[in-house]
Design an enzyme around this catalytic site. Structure first.
Site, PDB file in Angstrom:
ATOM      1  N   ASP A 160      -1.485  -0.849  -3.941  1.00  0.00           N
ATOM      2  CA  ASP A 160      -1.723  -0.201  -5.048  1.00  0.00           C
ATOM      3  C   ASP A 160      -0.383   0.130  -6.004  1.00  0.00           C
ATOM      4  O   ASP A 160       0.513  -0.779  -5.441  1.00  0.00           O
ATOM      5  CB  ASP A 160      -2.114   1.319  -4.899  1.00  0.00           C
ATOM      6  N   ASN A 176       0.074   4.475  -0.576  1.00  0.00           N
ATOM      7  CA  ASN A 176      -0.709   5.874  -0.114  1.00  0.00           C
ATOM      8  C   ASN A 176      -1.296   5.749   1.202  1.00  0.00           C
ATOM      9  O   ASN A 176      -1.865   6.627   1.720  1.00  0.00           O
ATOM     10  CB  ASN A 176      -1.405   6.491  -1.245  1.00  0.00           C
ATOM     11  N   HIS A 194      -4.435 -17.138  -5.652  1.00  0.00           N
ATOM     12  CA  HIS A 194      -5.519 -16.244  -4.480  1.00  0.00           C
ATOM     13  C   HIS A 194      -6.838 -16.934  -4.549  1.00  0.00           C
ATOM     14  O   HIS A 194      -7.725 -16.520  -3.793  1.00  0.00           O
ATOM     15  CB  HIS A 194      -5.822 -14.985  -5.282  1.00  0.00           C
ATOM     16  N   ASP A 195      -6.977 -18.132  -5.223  1.00  0.00           N
ATOM     17  CA  ASP A 195      -8.408 -19.030  -5.058  1.00  0.00           C
ATOM     18  C   ASP A 195      -8.298 -20.236  -4.190  1.00  0.00           C
ATOM     19  O   ASP A 195      -9.234 -20.765  -3.770  1.00  0.00           O
ATOM     20  CB  ASP A 195      -8.803 -19.349  -6.250  1.00  0.00           C
ATOM     21  N   ASP A 244      -3.829   3.820   2.302  1.00  0.00           N
ATOM     22  CA  ASP A 244      -5.366   4.012   2.431  1.00  0.00           C
ATOM     23  C   ASP A 244      -5.780   2.558   2.970  1.00  0.00           C
ATOM     24  O   ASP A 244      -7.134   2.315   2.875  1.00  0.00           O
ATOM     25  CB  ASP A 244      -5.967   4.601   1.417  1.00  0.00           C
ATOM     26  N   GLU A 282      -5.759 -20.427 -17.104  1.00  0.00           N
ATOM     27  CA  GLU A 282      -6.339 -21.007 -15.818  1.00  0.00           C
ATOM     28  C   GLU A 282      -7.138 -22.230 -16.102  1.00  0.00           C
ATOM     29  O   GLU A 282      -8.285 -22.054 -16.065  1.00  0.00           O
ATOM     30  CB  GLU A 282      -7.001 -19.863 -15.216  1.00  0.00           C
ATOM     31  N   ASP A 321      -3.951 -10.119 -16.159  1.00  0.00           N
ATOM     32  CA  ASP A 321      -5.152 -11.046 -16.090  1.00  0.00           C
ATOM     33  C   ASP A 321      -6.050 -10.488 -17.166  1.00  0.00           C
ATOM     34  O   ASP A 321      -6.229  -9.491 -17.372  1.00  0.00           O
ATOM     35  CB  ASP A 321      -5.681 -10.983 -14.463  1.00  0.00           C
ATOM     36  N   ASP A 358       0.921  -1.075  -0.017  1.00  0.00           N
ATOM     37  CA  ASP A 358      -0.043  -0.007   0.001  1.00  0.00           C
ATOM     38  C   ASP A 358       0.908   1.164  -0.021  1.00  0.00           C
ATOM     39  O   ASP A 358       1.419   1.652   1.098  1.00  0.00           O
ATOM     40  CB  ASP A 358      -0.975   0.017   1.258  1.00  0.00           C
ATOM     41  N   ASP A 398      -8.344 -15.952 -17.443  1.00  0.00           N
ATOM     42  CA  ASP A 398      -8.893 -16.179 -16.338  1.00  0.00           C
ATOM     43  C   ASP A 398     -10.115 -17.229 -16.774  1.00  0.00           C
ATOM     44  O   ASP A 398     -10.725 -17.055 -18.030  1.00  0.00           O
ATOM     45  CB  ASP A 398      -9.647 -15.181 -15.864  1.00  0.00           C
TER      46      ASP A 398
HETATM   47  C1  NOJ Z   1     -10.865 -17.351 -11.747  1.00  0.00           C
HETATM   48  C2  NOJ Z   1     -10.407 -16.435 -10.564  1.00  0.00           C
HETATM   49  O1  NOJ Z   1      -8.812 -17.029 -10.309  1.00  0.00           O
HETATM   50  C3  NOJ Z   1     -11.299 -16.245  -9.476  1.00  0.00           C
HETATM   51  O2  NOJ Z   1     -10.658 -15.478  -8.572  1.00  0.00           O
HETATM   52  C4  NOJ Z   1     -12.527 -15.525 -10.039  1.00  0.00           C
HETATM   53  O3  NOJ Z   1     -13.283 -15.705  -9.217  1.00  0.00           O
HETATM   54  C5  NOJ Z   1     -13.059 -16.380 -11.353  1.00  0.00           C
HETATM   55  N1  NOJ Z   1     -12.099 -16.861 -12.215  1.00  0.00           N
HETATM   56  C6  NOJ Z   1     -14.252 -15.651 -12.035  1.00  0.00           C
HETATM   57  O4  NOJ Z   1     -13.486 -14.503 -12.693  1.00  0.00           O
HETATM   58 CA    CA Z   2      -3.346   2.278  -1.415  1.00  0.00          CA
END
Ligand code: NOJ
Ligand code: CA
Length: 572
Positions: A30, A24, A335-336, A26, A278, A99, A22, A200
């Site tokens: 970013d 700035n 991240h999933d 907040d 993906e 992405d 981060d 994606d």
């Molecule tokens: C895969 C992404 O990695 C996930 O985070 C997202 O929710 C779904 N595709 C829909 O875009």
């Molecule tokens: Ca920020």
């Protein structure tokens, strides 16, 4: 001269922009923050960054609901800042892939706003619209994120289709204007200098024509209940099979491969770009040269423990079916899914298991992808309170737990966090300062920081500790760079049946490396055959330079790398 290209040799590092740094103050990551960490990335040794969506978005699905494909979310910065970040990476010899969300936009995207405005609007056909049946939606398809896949639009009196949240309407890829507009998006970012894209949910782009009912009669609630009642792997697998049947008409349609070939042609208008799918479907490699360059080996992570047998079976299955010329791609986190450290640990040896798993990802044949935070051993944050949930999947799961399963609040919260993805997306822990140095003490970060930042799980403390996990990551990434065989070499398993140690060779014309990973908490032996010309160049437990003999004894969780010393040994 090496025949491989940059994306085959590179170590990729995924940045989740909201949580990385981060700049700035907040409470939201970013571009200023990312720019400030360029030297960190260089130091770590990664070669390329995959940036999760940085586009303007209402943030229903944390940026995967895009309302403008040609710009930067205001909370992340400006196009100028984006360019500075990109240039900063390039200046340091690193690359950037973005992405690319092709399947759907945000419902706030002007294309959808226009499309829903009237049945006669020229953009009506840019999305998938159908009239309802007498008793409701056009068919019995579900959204993978919950509820029907169809949402009724009161203004225009029809249903639109969404594989994901209702705020993520699917584009109609049969419409040539949609395709042209999206391929222009691809060209736009390529011209700015980005080095490629992660695609994606690429399998979800087309649906079965005619939209036939899936007809299983099973609901998502039934499915969730059965999943929660399952007591063993067989029962869980049966639930997964049912789930797959329910969704069988909604993904991986054959037409997708024509589109992938077209996309590859567009990308090939620019030199040296990469496309990463993906998807775990090997079919997305096409003939090995005409569709996507890389597709994630997700099956590798579908286990609770990474064992030699698991990896061997995974590799055998995937590599045997890889088309000629195709290149694998391995990862244990994003991240999933849950944090690698929490998912594959045993609760006692998590750090050591984490090291072995990293060594595996960096030495297997294929391009490795790392996820920000794993290098300091960040864990699943299971202490996020319901009012702090950001991922609607956590909220949905909480509702199911309380109202369908009848769980007590505490149990329900735990499952909501395990099902949702917030646990993996908490702010990067930069130091032992308040808020882990992510943002000022008086600011509430967008997701709460995991408590362990004050107990060594942070970049600053680990940088200063030569034995830390972070320094181990840095060392292993550097080591990989020093041995072309580890980046480019042919892969050959040895000691095939060893249940404890995973041992293999990586070979180029001029170099052979031997990798032995003891995946258990006891001293074990691996039989490596006649390797009298090999000596160790790396061991987590022993001095290097030792000759390697037929039987090698490895201490608990030892990582050993050897090289044939009569060949060229290193390009360090
Ligand atoms: C895969 C992404 O990695 C996930 O985070 C997202 O929710 C779904 N595709 C829909 O875009
Ligand atoms: Ca920020």
């Amino acid at each position: 001269m090496s025949k491989t290209t940059w994306w085959q040799k590179a170590v990729f590092y995924q940045i989740y922009p909201r949580s990385f740094a981060d700049g700035n103050g907040d409470g939201i990551g970013d571009l200023d923050g990312m720019i400030a960490k360029l030297d960190y990335l260089k130091w770590l040794g990664v070669d390329a960054v995959w940036l999760s969506p940085h586009f303007p978005s209402p943030q229903v699905d944390c940026g995967y609901d895009i309302s403008d494909y040609l710009s930067v979310a205001p909370e992340y910065g400006t196009m100028e800042k984006f360019q500075l970040f990109l240039d900063g990476l390039h200046l340091r010899g690193m690359r950037l892939i973005l992405d690319l969300v092709l399947n759907h936009t945000s419902d706030q995207h002007p294309w959808f706003v226009e499309s829903r405005s009237s049945r006669n609007h020229p953009k009506r056909d840019w999305y998938v619209w159908l009239p309802g049946k007498a008793d409701g939606p056009p068919n019995d398809w579900f959204s993978t994120f919950g509820g029907s896949a169809w949402t009724f639009d009161v203004v225009s009196g029809e249903y639109y289709y969404h594989y994901f949240f209702k705020e993520q309407p699917d584009l109609n890829w049969h419409n040539p204007e949609v395709k042209a507009a999206m391929l222009d998006v691809v060209r736009y970012w390529c011209k700015l200098g980005v080095d490629g894209f992660r695609l994606d949910a690429v399998g979800t782009i087309y649906e079965t024509p005619g939209y036939p009912n899936q007809g299983t009669g099973v609901t998502l609630n039934d499915n969730y209940r059965e999943y929660r009642q399952a007591t063993n792997k067989k029962e869980t697998d049966a639930v997964t099979e049912k789930w797959k049947r329910m969704f069988r008409y909604q993904h991986d349609l054959p037409g997708i491969h024509d589109l992938m070939r077209e996309l590859r042609t567009v990308i090939d208008e620019f030199p040296d770009k990469v496309l990463v799918g993906e998807t775990d479907q090997l079919s997305f490699y096409g003939n090995g040269r005409d569709e996507l360059h890389l597709n994630f080996n997700f099956p590798l992570m579908h286990t609770q423990r990474i064992t030699p047998q698991w990896v061997r079976e995974n590799q055998e299955g995937r590599l045997a079916n890889l088309p000629p010329g195709a290149w694998p791609c391995n990862t244990l986190g994003n991240h999933d899914v849950g944090r690698m450290r929490s998912e594959f640990g045993d609760g006692e040896n998590d750090e050591r298991i984490g090291r072995v798993n990293l060594a595996l990802i960096l030495t297997l044949w294929g391009t490795p992808f790392l996820y920000n935070g794993e290098e300091i051993g960040m864990t699943n944050h299971l202490g996020i309170r319901p009012e702090q949930f950001r991922d609607p999947l956590s909220r949905n799961a909480l509702d199911l737990e309380l109202n369908l399963i009848g769980s007590k609040q505490e149990e329900a919260q735990k499952f909501a966090l395990l099902t949702g993805r917030d646990k993996t997306r908490t702010p990067m822990q930069w130091s032992a300062d308040p808020n882990a140095g992510f943002c000022p003490a008086e600011i509430e970060p967008w997701l709460p920081v995991q408590d362990n930042f004050s107990h060594g799980v942070n970049v600053h403390d680990q940088m200063n500790d030569p034995h830390s996990l972070l320094n181990f990551y840095q060392k292993m990434i550097t080591l990989r760079k020093g041995f072309p065989a580890l980046q480019e070499g042919v892969f050959e398993v040895i000691d095939q049946d060893n249940p404890y140690v995973f041992t293999f060779l990586r070979k180029t014309d001029t170099q052979t490396c031997l990798v032995a990973l003891n995946m258990c908490a006891e001293t074990k032996v691996t039989k490596v055959g006649d390797r009298s010309n090999f000596r160790s160049v790396f061991s987590t437990h022993h001095p290097i330079g030792k000759r390697i003999f037929q039987s090698v004894e490895l201490l608990p969780f030892e990582i050993l790398i050897g090289v044939h010393f009569e060949q060229q040994t290193t390009n360090l």
